[in-house]
Design a protein around this motif. Structure first.
Motif, PDB file in Angstrom:
ATOM      1  N   ALA A 140      19.192 123.022 -71.889  1.00 60.60           N
ATOM      2  CA  ALA A 140      18.967 123.308 -70.474  1.00 60.60           C
ATOM      3  C   ALA A 140      19.223 124.778 -70.170  1.00 60.60           C
ATOM      4  CB  ALA A 140      19.868 122.426 -69.610  1.00 60.60           C
ATOM      5  N   ARG A 141      20.210 125.364 -70.854  1.00 63.05           N
ATOM      6  CA  ARG A 141      20.479 126.785 -70.654  1.00 63.05           C
ATOM      7  C   ARG A 141      19.312 127.636 -71.130  1.00 63.05           C
ATOM      8  NH1 ARG A 141      21.253 131.394 -72.131  1.00 63.05           N
ATOM      9  NH2 ARG A 141      22.863 132.821 -71.315  1.00 63.05           N
ATOM     10  N   GLU A 142      18.726 127.258 -72.269  1.00 61.79           N
ATOM     11  CA  GLU A 142      17.576 127.999 -72.776  1.00 61.79           C
ATOM     12  C   GLU A 142      16.400 127.929 -71.812  1.00 61.79           C
ATOM     13  OE1 GLU A 142      16.694 126.354 -76.551  1.00 61.79           O
ATOM     14  OE2 GLU A 142      18.595 126.990 -77.495  1.00 61.79           O
ATOM     15  N   VAL A 143      16.163 126.746 -71.236  1.00 62.82           N
ATOM     16  CA  VAL A 143      15.066 126.572 -70.281  1.00 62.82           C
ATOM     17  C   VAL A 143      15.305 127.423 -69.040  1.00 62.82           C
ATOM     18  CG1 VAL A 143      13.935 124.907 -68.742  1.00 62.82           C
ATOM     19  CG2 VAL A 143      14.446 124.283 -71.113  1.00 62.82           C
ATOM     20  N   ALA A 144      16.546 127.412 -68.527  1.00 65.72           N
ATOM     21  CA  ALA A 144      16.857 128.196 -67.330  1.00 65.72           C
ATOM     22  C   ALA A 144      16.716 129.691 -67.591  1.00 65.72           C
ATOM     23  CB  ALA A 144      18.271 127.863 -66.842  1.00 65.72           C
ATOM     24  N   ALA A 145      17.150 130.139 -68.776  1.00 65.61           N
ATOM     25  CA  ALA A 145      17.072 131.565 -69.093  1.00 65.61           C
ATOM     26  C   ALA A 145      15.632 132.044 -69.238  1.00 65.61           C
ATOM     27  CB  ALA A 145      17.850 131.848 -70.376  1.00 65.61           C
ATOM     28  N   ALA A 146      14.725 131.117 -69.563  1.00 70.02           N
ATOM     29  CA  ALA A 146      13.326 131.493 -69.771  1.00 70.02           C
ATOM     30  C   ALA A 146      12.501 131.472 -68.485  1.00 70.02           C
ATOM     31  CB  ALA A 146      12.702 130.567 -70.809  1.00 70.02           C
ATOM     32  N   LEU A 147      13.092 131.047 -67.372  1.00 65.39           N
ATOM     33  CA  LEU A 147      12.340 130.956 -66.113  1.00 65.39           C
ATOM     34  C   LEU A 147      11.972 132.350 -65.612  1.00 65.39           C
ATOM     35  CD1 LEU A 147      14.289 128.152 -64.210  1.00 65.39           C
ATOM     36  CD2 LEU A 147      12.052 127.966 -65.311  1.00 65.39           C
ATOM     37  N   ARG A 148      10.749 132.486 -65.167  1.00 67.73           N
ATOM     38  CA  ARG A 148      10.270 133.732 -64.576  1.00 67.73           C
ATOM     39  C   ARG A 148       9.627 133.431 -63.235  1.00 67.73           C
ATOM     40  NH1 ARG A 148      13.178 134.856 -67.898  1.00 67.73           N
ATOM     41  NH2 ARG A 148      12.945 136.271 -69.700  1.00 67.73           N
ATOM     42  N   PHE A 149       9.910 134.265 -62.235  1.00 69.52           N
ATOM     43  CA  PHE A 149       9.419 134.022 -60.887  1.00 69.52           C
ATOM     44  C   PHE A 149       8.516 135.164 -60.435  1.00 69.52           C
ATOM     45  CE2 PHE A 149      13.579 131.978 -61.267  1.00 69.52           C
ATOM     46  CZ  PHE A 149      13.256 130.676 -60.908  1.00 69.52           C
ATOM     47  N   GLY A 157      15.074 132.886 -56.449  1.00 68.96           N
ATOM     48  CA  GLY A 157      15.110 132.246 -57.760  1.00 68.96           C
ATOM     49  C   GLY A 157      16.061 132.897 -58.729  1.00 68.96           C
ATOM     50  N   ASP A 158      16.052 134.223 -58.818  1.00 73.47           N
ATOM     51  CA  ASP A 158      16.928 134.914 -59.766  1.00 73.47           C
ATOM     52  C   ASP A 158      18.396 134.674 -59.452  1.00 73.47           C
ATOM     53  OD1 ASP A 158      14.734 135.839 -61.088  1.00 73.47           O
ATOM     54  OD2 ASP A 158      14.837 137.897 -60.315  1.00 73.47           O
ATOM     55  N   ARG A 159      18.721 134.629 -58.167  1.00 73.47           N
ATOM     56  CA  ARG A 159      20.122 134.406 -57.791  1.00 73.47           C
ATOM     57  C   ARG A 159      20.576 132.997 -58.184  1.00 73.47           C
ATOM     58  NH1 ARG A 159      22.222 133.081 -52.358  1.00 73.47           N
ATOM     59  NH2 ARG A 159      20.035 132.995 -51.850  1.00 73.47           N
ATOM     60  N   LEU A 160      19.721 132.000 -57.943  1.00 70.81           N
ATOM     61  CA  LEU A 160      20.075 130.625 -58.290  1.00 70.81           C
ATOM     62  C   LEU A 160      20.182 130.454 -59.802  1.00 70.81           C
ATOM     63  CD1 LEU A 160      17.851 128.601 -55.779  1.00 70.81           C
ATOM     64  CD2 LEU A 160      20.315 128.971 -55.691  1.00 70.81           C
ATOM     65  N   VAL A 161      19.246 131.038 -60.539  1.00 67.74           N
ATOM     66  CA  VAL A 161      19.276 130.927 -61.996  1.00 67.74           C
ATOM     67  C   VAL A 161      20.534 131.584 -62.548  1.00 67.74           C
ATOM     68  CG1 VAL A 161      18.154 131.676 -64.133  1.00 67.74           C
ATOM     69  CG2 VAL A 161      16.794 130.714 -62.283  1.00 67.74           C
ATOM     70  N   GLY A 162      20.952 132.700 -61.948  1.00 69.94           N
ATOM     71  CA  GLY A 162      22.180 133.349 -62.393  1.00 69.94           C
ATOM     72  C   GLY A 162      23.389 132.451 -62.241  1.00 69.94           C
ATOM     73  N   GLU A 163      23.463 131.737 -61.125  1.00 70.49           N
ATOM     74  CA  GLU A 163      24.581 130.808 -60.917  1.00 70.49           C
ATOM     75  C   GLU A 163      24.523 129.660 -61.916  1.00 70.49           C
ATOM     76  OE1 GLU A 163      27.153 130.731 -58.859  1.00 70.49           O
ATOM     77  OE2 GLU A 163      26.735 132.671 -57.938  1.00 70.49           O
ATOM     78  N   ILE A 164      23.324 129.138 -62.154  1.00 73.47           N
ATOM     79  CA  ILE A 164      23.164 128.029 -63.098  1.00 73.47           C
ATOM     80  C   ILE A 164      23.562 128.462 -64.498  1.00 73.47           C
ATOM     81  CG2 ILE A 164      21.461 126.534 -64.208  1.00 73.47           C
ATOM     82  CD1 ILE A 164      19.948 126.508 -61.526  1.00 73.47           C
ATOM     83  N   LEU A 165      23.119 129.626 -64.913  1.00 68.14           N
ATOM     84  CA  LEU A 165      23.447 130.117 -66.257  1.00 68.14           C
ATOM     85  C   LEU A 165      24.944 130.335 -66.421  1.00 68.14           C
ATOM     86  CD1 LEU A 165      20.540 132.658 -66.912  1.00 68.14           C
ATOM     87  CD2 LEU A 165      20.879 130.419 -67.969  1.00 68.14           C
ATOM     88  N   ALA A 166      25.595 130.843 -65.378  1.00 70.25           N
ATOM     89  CA  ALA A 166      27.041 131.081 -65.466  1.00 70.25           C
ATOM     90  C   ALA A 166      27.788 129.777 -65.708  1.00 70.25           C
ATOM     91  CB  ALA A 166      27.530 131.757 -64.191  1.00 70.25           C
ATOM     92  N   ARG A 167      27.374 128.712 -65.024  1.00 71.43           N
ATOM     93  CA  ARG A 167      28.056 127.416 -65.195  1.00 71.43           C
ATOM     94  C   ARG A 167      27.728 126.804 -66.553  1.00 71.43           C
ATOM     95  NH1 ARG A 167      30.028 125.532 -60.258  1.00 71.43           N
ATOM     96  NH2 ARG A 167      29.429 126.832 -58.481  1.00 71.43           N
ATOM     97  N   LEU A 168      26.466 126.927 -66.974  1.00 69.44           N
ATOM     98  CA  LEU A 168      26.095 126.368 -68.269  1.00 69.44           C
ATOM     99  C   LEU A 168      26.766 127.132 -69.407  1.00 69.44           C
ATOM    100  CD1 LEU A 168      22.285 125.631 -67.758  1.00 69.44           C
ATOM    101  CD2 LEU A 168      24.158 123.982 -67.866  1.00 69.44           C
TER     102      LEU A 168
END
Length: 330
Positions: A140-149, A157-168
């Motif tokens: 899931a971390r790999e998928v989130a890190a690969a997201l492009r907006f 999107g970038d702000r939310l992905v940053g929070e998700i990656l920090a928790r993962l």
């Protein structure tokens, strides 16, 4: 009916323990008389027809234990719009009392995702929310890190992905990358639950707290031990005190201060054997192993699986404490 040696009057039907059978005695005697069986006979000796009546009820108004349980569950879940009758007026009954009689089944509409069709229709990077929660956390971390907006979505999107990656990142660093987000908490081991709670605390980024952890390395693969130690050190460096009860050698050596209790286990221990930096530990069984004076020899030949039983040797308990660096510390 867990014990078929009991009769109905002796409490053979467990769901009626709390609300009967005294409350149902009159109805039970009537249904037994109608169908020609005795309430004093062990239920294992009753005919199949009599047991079916007790379980499913009859056409003359006797509800049976299965419809009785179904009605209680519907009332607790507020699925039944009809007013509660006298039998169902004890709203204090916990849902957990009925859980042993329930079984889980995936919803045919959402297929177990617990999401409406409108929510499942939304995709980010080709994935729905249901797809993401079924992935191992590492994937899931790999998928989130690969997201492009696009330019329009990027500020949010970038702000939310940053929070998700920090928790993962925290969860993966604690050796939990193989878990999935849809995993039931009741299926987690003690060590896994321990590290999940630790991840929650790390995400809160609090300071000035004392964390007491009981063998957080339990169930953790040795290759992930360094990540766990690094995480504990980061909590310490953030201005917290971390107290760890641990037997793992790497964890003991990484501590700022060691309190060694022993020398044996249980009634044979409880004495303070050492208190100080791990590099100077002496005078105890733990210290002799850490200094290399004692070793557990690797057997030249391994016993084949199933050949005999395992035996436990001399036990010891070691308490390891992380404390924030202080000029006044010894």
């Amino acid at each position: 009916m867990p014990d078929e040696r009991k009769s109905v009057l002796d409490g053979a039907i467990r769901p009626w323990h709390r609300h009967g059978p005294r409350l149902l005695r009159e109805a039970l005697f009537e249904v037994a008389q109608r169908h020609g069986f005795s309430l004093e006979v062990p239920v294992g000796e009753l005919s199949a027809a009599a047991r079916e009546v007790l379980l499913l009820g009859d056409e003359d108004g006797f509800p049976g234990v299965v419809p009785y349980l179904r009605r209680r569950v519907e009332n607790l879940l507020r699925l039944d719009p009809t007013p509660a009758d006298e039998e169902n007026q004890d709203g204090g009954e916990a849902f957990e009392d009925l859980r042993p009689y329930l079984s889980e089944e995936a919803c045919r509409a959402c297929r177990g995702t617990r999401l409406r069709a409108e929510s499942l229709a939304v995709r980010v990077g080709g994935h729905t929310v249901a797809d993401i929660v079924r992935l191992p956390l590492g994937r899931a971390r790999e998928v989130a890190a690969a997201l492009r907006f696009g330019e329009r979505e990027r500020p949010v999107g970038d702000r939310l992905v940053g929070e998700i990656l920090a928790r993962l990142d925290v969860l993966v660093s604690l050796g939990l990358g193989y878990l999935t987000l849809d995993r039931a908490t009741t299926t987690l081991s003690g060590g896994e639950a321990h590290r999940l709670r630790l991840a929650t605390q790390i995400g809160a980024r609090m300071q000035g707290l004392v964390y007491v952890l009981d063998e957080p390395s339990v169930g953790l693969h040795q290759r992930d031990n360094a990540r766990l130690i690094e995480t504990l050190s980061s909590i310490r460096d953030a201005g917290n005190t971390v107290v760890v009860v641990e037997h793992d050698e790497e964890t003991i050596r990484a501590a700022d201060w060691v309190i060694d209790l022993g020398e044996g286990a249980g009634v044979h221990g409880g004495r303070l054997m050492y208190s100080g930096p791990p590099a100077l530990i002496d005078g105890s069984l733990t210290g002799r192993y850490l200094r290399g004076e004692l070793k557990v020899p690797v057997p030249l030949a391994r016993r084949p699986p199933g050949a005999g039983s395992a035996s436990w040797g001399h036990g010891r308990t070691t308490s390891t404490t992380w404390t924030p660096p202080s000029p006044s510390a010894p």
